[in-house]
Design an enzyme around this catalytic site. Sequence first.
Site, PDB file in Angstrom:
ATOM      1  N   ASP A   1       1.133  -0.980  -0.414  1.00  0.00           N
ATOM      2  CA  ASP A   1       0.112  -0.464   0.352  1.00  0.00           C
ATOM      3  C   ASP A   1       1.233   1.176   0.244  1.00  0.00           C
ATOM      4  OD1 ASP A   1      -1.755  -1.583   0.476  1.00  0.00           O
ATOM      5  OD2 ASP A   1      -2.788  -0.769   2.394  1.00  0.00           O
TER       6      ASP A   1
ATOM      7  N   LYS B   1      -7.862   0.827  -5.320  1.00  0.00           N
ATOM      8  CA  LYS B   1      -8.927   0.120  -4.470  1.00  0.00           C
ATOM      9  C   LYS B   1     -10.904   0.518  -5.163  1.00  0.00           C
ATOM     10  CE  LYS B   1      -7.007  -1.317  -0.427  1.00  0.00           C
ATOM     11  NZ  LYS B   1      -7.104  -2.192  -0.062  1.00  0.00           N
TER      12      LYS B   1
ATOM     13  N   GLY C   1      -5.380  -2.776   8.386  1.00  0.00           N
ATOM     14  CA  GLY C   1      -5.402  -1.768   9.602  1.00  0.00           C
ATOM     15  C   GLY C   1      -5.023  -1.864  11.067  1.00  0.00           C
TER      16      GLY C   1
ATOM     17  N   ARG D   1      -6.579 -20.298   6.721  1.00  0.00           N
ATOM     18  CA  ARG D   1      -6.665 -21.907   7.207  1.00  0.00           C
ATOM     19  C   ARG D   1      -8.304 -22.555   6.894  1.00  0.00           C
ATOM     20  NH1 ARG D   1      -3.294 -24.690  11.124  1.00  0.00           N
ATOM     21  NH2 ARG D   1      -1.783 -23.095  11.604  1.00  0.00           N
TER      22      ARG D   1
ATOM     23  N   GLY E   1      -3.361  -7.894   8.270  1.00  0.00           N
ATOM     24  CA  GLY E   1      -2.801  -7.477   8.946  1.00  0.00           C
ATOM     25  C   GLY E   1      -1.434  -7.871   9.031  1.00  0.00           C
TER      26      GLY E   1
ATOM     27  N   GLY F   1      -0.181  -4.425   3.973  1.00  0.00           N
ATOM     28  CA  GLY F   1      -0.502  -1.915   3.430  1.00  0.00           C
ATOM     29  C   GLY F   1      -0.340  -0.952   4.448  1.00  0.00           C
ATOM     30  N   SER F   2      -0.807  -1.339   5.909  1.00  0.00           N
ATOM     31  CA  SER F   2      -0.497   0.273   6.984  1.00  0.00           C
ATOM     32  C   SER F   2       0.595  -1.513   7.427  1.00  0.00           C
ATOM     33  CB  SER F   2      -1.045  -0.862   8.136  1.00  0.00           C
ATOM     34  OG  SER F   2      -2.604  -0.018   7.503  1.00  0.00           O
TER      35      SER F   2
END
Lengths: 291, 186
Positions: free
Chosen positions: A23, A80, A152, A164, A213, A234-235
């Site tokens: 990101d 996005k 995030g 999983r 995450g 991302g973050s």
Amino acid sequence: MENERYELNKELAQMLKGGVIMDVTTPEQARIAEEAGACAVMALERIPADIRAAGGVSRMSDPKMIKGIQEAVSIPVMAKCRIGHFAEAQILEAIEIDYIDESEVLSPADDVYHIDKTKFKVPFVCGAKDLGEALRRINEGASMIRTKGEPGTGDVVQAVRHMRMMNQEIARLTSMREDELYDAAKQLQVPYDLVKYVHENGKLPVVNFAAGGVATPADAALMMQLGAEGVFVGSGIFKSGDPKKRAAAIVKAVTNYNDAKLLAELSEDLGEAMVGINEQEIKLLMAERGK
Amino acid sequence: MKIAVLAVQGAFIEHEKMLAQLGIESFEIRQKKDLEQDFDGLILPGGESTVMGKLLRELELLEPLKEKIQRGLPVLGTCAGLILLAENLSNDDRIYFGTLPVTVKRNAYGRQLGSFFTKAEVKGVGEIPMAFIRAPYIESVGEGAEVIARVDGNIVGVRYGNQIGISFHPEVTDSLALHKYFTAML
């Protein structure tokens, strides 16, 4: 012809495999990401952690900002749009984006219908937390899937759970008798043909990345060992102390995800990781958007 | 016969599957210690050349592989693999192996909307299906490099001794012809 386009779009995702999609919010960050070894960048105005902090309605980014990033790098650029917002998707297609992420990170524009992605030439990636969601998105025309995880948060627990879950459901389908697949299609609320594909091939018909995450090289290696074909971060990068170093380390961790010794070296001295939010502390579950 | 497939990023599994269909053994190169075994050929797959090039350097694979190519190891580069082999890139300062005397233009057909599928003749192989995905093409070839494929007038395949560079992806189609041609060189 239409089918040819879909094949080419699935094949672009194949070329991204074993890579990290990062990101970025500015051309400067995009260049850092490319230099660190990103195989593509996701252009967005605010990274998920900031979207979460700011609250309010979150929308497609300003096309001008996305174009700035397209000019800054030579790798594919993704962006996005909101779930169900086909007009935003049309705009992204008009500026020749390489991949659209119909994403639960933004506020959904439609609480019933996803975009009919078969009507577009440009490829789509969509999030999923289980096999049913993944196959429904593929049926709508998605040419790549990623776990939803929980964007995030810097907490990998949900991405792990989603990966999983998909693996278990795929394993279940492959072990079924053929005459049981009709009922499996009914249970999963997806077309029989897709169920049959998974039964025969033991995998999704498109590439499947991990997302939501991932914050450390170890997180990336964990997701790869669980069967992800690549990773979105991302973050986790630009919310950390040393984005350049962390980004490069995550890239290498995805290539050599099975080599613990190398992973140990890569994990050294990366500065502060993003602080993160635990699952129990989250008020807004983005993964619950768009099933 | 054993072929090494560069597996730092990209569509390497697709090549391995094609080799398996031909009954040829292959293994993945992800780091330096993978170079300890002997192999008879090398495939550089599609993917992002910037990523592969960077990892080749940082994982200390670039120089040893370059030496092997220069000493005559048969190598097939597809799309990003062609970029890795090229002596020159017309729209990028980066050079990786630089062993194939061609000038290549990256993303020559534009973004993903410019990606296309076609069928065309490859010299010594016949007509095969070709997927061009954000593909490069070859703008010019140096001495000794033989053009083996063209599409719409643009050069999309060359052979230079032990090196084959093509800008398309045979590995995502169902044709084994190009892999057969390559492995016959070994």
